[in-house]
Design an enzyme around this catalytic site. Sequence first.
Site, PDB file in Angstrom:
ATOM      1  N   LYS A 100      39.340 -12.293  33.132  1.00 32.42           N
ATOM      2  CA  LYS A 100      39.711 -13.566  32.565  1.00 32.42           C
ATOM      3  C   LYS A 100      39.583 -14.642  33.633  1.00 32.42           C
ATOM      4  O   LYS A 100      39.601 -14.259  34.810  1.00 32.42           O
ATOM      5  CB  LYS A 100      41.134 -13.522  32.014  1.00 32.42           C
ATOM      6  CG  LYS A 100      42.217 -13.415  33.105  1.00 32.42           C
ATOM      7  CD  LYS A 100      43.581 -13.557  32.530  1.00 32.42           C
ATOM      8  CE  LYS A 100      44.114 -14.954  32.582  1.00 32.42           C
ATOM      9  NZ  LYS A 100      44.702 -15.359  33.860  1.00 32.42           N
TER      10      LYS A 100
ATOM     11  N   HIS B  61      47.477 -13.465  27.580  1.00 29.79           N
ATOM     12  CA  HIS B  61      48.598 -12.515  27.593  1.00 29.79           C
ATOM     13  C   HIS B  61      49.623 -12.765  26.479  1.00 29.79           C
ATOM     14  O   HIS B  61      50.017 -11.851  25.769  1.00 29.79           O
ATOM     15  CB  HIS B  61      49.326 -12.562  28.935  1.00 29.79           C
ATOM     16  CG  HIS B  61      48.437 -12.479  30.131  1.00 29.79           C
ATOM     17  ND1 HIS B  61      47.315 -11.701  30.159  1.00 29.79           N
ATOM     18  CD2 HIS B  61      48.494 -13.071  31.352  1.00 29.79           C
ATOM     19  CE1 HIS B  61      46.713 -11.815  31.350  1.00 29.79           C
ATOM     20  NE2 HIS B  61      47.419 -12.655  32.078  1.00 29.79           N
TER      21      HIS B  61
HETATM   22  C1  BG6 Z   1      47.490 -13.581  35.578  1.00 30.23           C
HETATM   23  C2  BG6 Z   1      47.664 -15.055  35.822  1.00 30.23           C
HETATM   24  O1  BG6 Z   1      46.581 -13.362  34.530  1.00 30.23           O
HETATM   25  O2  BG6 Z   1      48.741 -13.001  35.231  1.00 30.23           O
HETATM   26  C3  BG6 Z   1      48.675 -15.280  36.928  1.00 30.23           C
HETATM   27  O3  BG6 Z   1      46.427 -15.629  36.195  1.00 30.23           O
HETATM   28  C4  BG6 Z   1      49.966 -14.573  36.598  1.00 30.23           C
HETATM   29  O4  BG6 Z   1      48.911 -16.669  37.121  1.00 30.23           O
HETATM   30  C5  BG6 Z   1      49.719 -13.112  36.244  1.00 30.23           C
HETATM   31  O5  BG6 Z   1      50.807 -14.663  37.737  1.00 30.23           O
HETATM   32  C6  BG6 Z   1      50.978 -12.450  35.745  1.00 30.23           C
HETATM   33  O6  BG6 Z   1      50.769 -11.074  35.661  1.00 30.23           O
HETATM   34  P1  BG6 Z   1      51.980 -10.058  35.814  1.00 30.23           P
HETATM   35  O7  BG6 Z   1      51.375  -8.731  35.552  1.00 30.23           O
HETATM   36  O8  BG6 Z   1      52.519 -10.233  37.202  1.00 30.23           O
HETATM   37  O9  BG6 Z   1      52.991 -10.461  34.784  1.00 30.23           O
END
Ligand code: BG6
Length: 514
Positions: A172, A264
């Site tokens: 992404k 997400h």
């Molecule tokens: C990423 C984003 O896709 O997901 C980041 O670009 C973010 O900014 C991260 O910090 C969060 O992932 P996780 O797994 O730490 O919740």
Amino acid sequence: MSVDPHVYGAGGLGQGKRPHGCVLTIFGASGDLTRRKLIPALYNLALERRLPERFAVIGYARSEMTHEVFRSKMREAVSQFSRTGLKDESVWNDFAANLYFIPGSYDESNGYRQLQDFVGGFDRGSRVPPIRVFYLALPPDLYAPVIEQLAAIGLAAKENARDGRTRVVIEKPFGTDLETARELNRRVHEVLDENQVYRIDHYLGKETVQNIMVFRFANAVFEPIWNRRYVDHVQITAAESVGVENRGGYYEDAGVVRDMFQNHLLQLFCLTAMEPPVAFSADAVRDEKGKLLRSVRPIFVDDVARIAVRGQYGPGKFAGNEVKGYRQEPGVANGSNTETYAAIKLFIDNWRWEGVPFYLRSGKRMAKRVSEIAIQFKRPPLLLFRSCAVDDVNPNVLVVRIQPDEGISLTFEVKPPGPDICVSPLSLDFNYEEGFGSAPPEAYETLLEDCIEGDSTLFTRHDWVESAWSLMDPIIQAWRRTAPKDFPNYEAGSWGPKEADEFMQRDGRRWRRP
Ligand code: BG6
């Protein structure tokens, strides 16, 4: 509570088949993702004997490096970032012996020839044609050029068959809006069939996220109440305690909607709200997610002020330390208006969910790192408990804790001991680590294994990406059109702007403080 460990730990939804051989090329091998996530995940798969018998990894990047230097850098990365550390020296040695590095540029043919020689040589040493995975851990403007170079040299071409052997993993962000995502899909599809394209969203690889489907569709008790008759509203939270760290340059253009919502949060939303798929197969699951997004009430630019709140963190305190505001972070403009927080209310116009609001929120530098999905059920009729204040009778809440402290809990009301009939909340709690005796595997382990095995259930299909952009684009456009008056509007280390609380109060609800 303990659980049979035999049913736990395999990758993804287990639809794929482990091939005999695989050569995986990582474009962007000198970058952070390779060091922090990809190589540690592959090492852990090796440790658990979940890789094909013949397996090689080629790191490809612009920098010059020998195989030996690459191996020693990756060894350090595994010691530092793998969830098991560098647990087994002999597993590492076997793994490292099949780790290579090829220097080359991305958008010109030099380097690709060497890659072709290597991949061809690997083929010749195999009984059956090995799988070829090309992982694009690259800035988005290089996705299409690299795929086109792979096609030009004969390493990538359309394979209609489901069991084709060339797969391309795309990180992404996939586009920056609907138009750019469409254009990227078009260029990708000129070279590859959709079933060869693995658009990654690491949230889908999280064990707890996969569990949403199992929890919903393998238990008969929840399905009858999973709808507008019983659910008051749903809150989906992805709160981060970190700031933008050293990614200011990227984040200035992205902002929280592109960075977290378009992918997400909307994935979590789909898994929570979609209809049961006809099978646990890649297309059946992805069909349902697609239908769900198409049932979301469209958002128009003029509605955005009513259904969404934006925020940006200013200086504050976290864990007793002073922390910078967003505008003071490296790579961020002094007067930046980029959002680091958003809360968005969505409605789904279908039979199951008509009238039930879904509140999605995400922000950086919030009070706590926590991602969860909370289904709040309607209050019971209160006539029987007149002696209790209304607020004392809490509605039941089912919480899927994505991270940390992965698990599921259901709160309900009980009578505390004593002469009076009154109510008090308790919860039934399932915790992954207690239940299964170990922390869940890393998302990238599951996703890499699934891709090698040809299971794309946990990857994003082209139509979903486009629908997700068309939902989020009006919000981004509205916020670009009118500058915020009050940025920064929340302190680092807090739960977000006060407008977000007022936004909920107007609906007679409040945010959870997990
Ligand atoms: C990423 C984003 O896709 O997901 C980041 O670009 C973010 O900014 C991260 O910090 C969060 O992932 P996780 O797994 O730490 O919740």
